[in-house]
Design a protein around this motif. Sequence first.
Motif, mmCIF file in Angstrom:
data_model
loop_
_atom_site.group_PDB
_atom_site.id
_atom_site.type_symbol
_atom_site.label_atom_id
_atom_site.label_comp_id
_atom_site.label_asym_id
_atom_site.label_seq_id
_atom_site.Cartn_x
_atom_site.Cartn_y
_atom_site.Cartn_z
ATOM 1 N N UNK A 19 68.786 -7.244 91.412
ATOM 2 C CA UNK A 19 68.981 -5.750 91.642
ATOM 3 C C UNK A 19 67.677 -5.262 90.861
ATOM 4 N N UNK A 20 67.326 -5.883 89.879
ATOM 5 C CA UNK A 20 66.160 -5.225 88.918
ATOM 6 C C UNK A 20 64.911 -5.330 89.873
ATOM 7 N N UNK A 21 64.742 -6.357 90.444
ATOM 8 C CA UNK A 21 63.533 -6.608 91.425
ATOM 9 C C UNK A 21 63.277 -5.401 92.305
ATOM 10 N N UNK A 22 64.439 -5.101 93.019
ATOM 11 C CA UNK A 22 64.434 -4.080 93.972
ATOM 12 C C UNK A 22 64.166 -2.946 93.462
ATOM 13 N N UNK A 23 64.506 -2.340 92.117
ATOM 14 C CA UNK A 23 64.018 -0.991 91.836
ATOM 15 C C UNK A 23 63.023 -1.001 90.664
#
Length: 119
Positions: A19-23
């Motif tokens: 999820x962190x990679x996405x945002x």
Amino acid sequence: MEAIKLIKTEEDYDKALKQLEIVFHAKPDTPEGDLLEVISLLIHEYEQKHYKIVPLTPLEALKYEMEEQGLSQSGLAKRMGLSKSTISEILGGKKQMSINFLKFMHNELGIPAHILLAY
């Protein structure tokens, strides 16, 4: 995107990292930026509990820097103006580091003072 929840398992941790990679490049003060901040906090909390990094001792820091800089015991002795046997005793934990030695480690080898003063 999945709902945000506490990280309790390695599986949760892996999902949070994805999820962190996405945002990751979200702008501050946007919904994505807020999400980035919340996920980062959750990941940080989990890592503090499960992946605690123990600071190096001054001796460990010295050995690490010597390896990183390709510095042998002889090379270190020469740079410091000490005998090789003195360096050997320090590296073997048989002799304490002097204040001048600690200053050298900070000024010449770049070892942060907080590591040198922690022990």
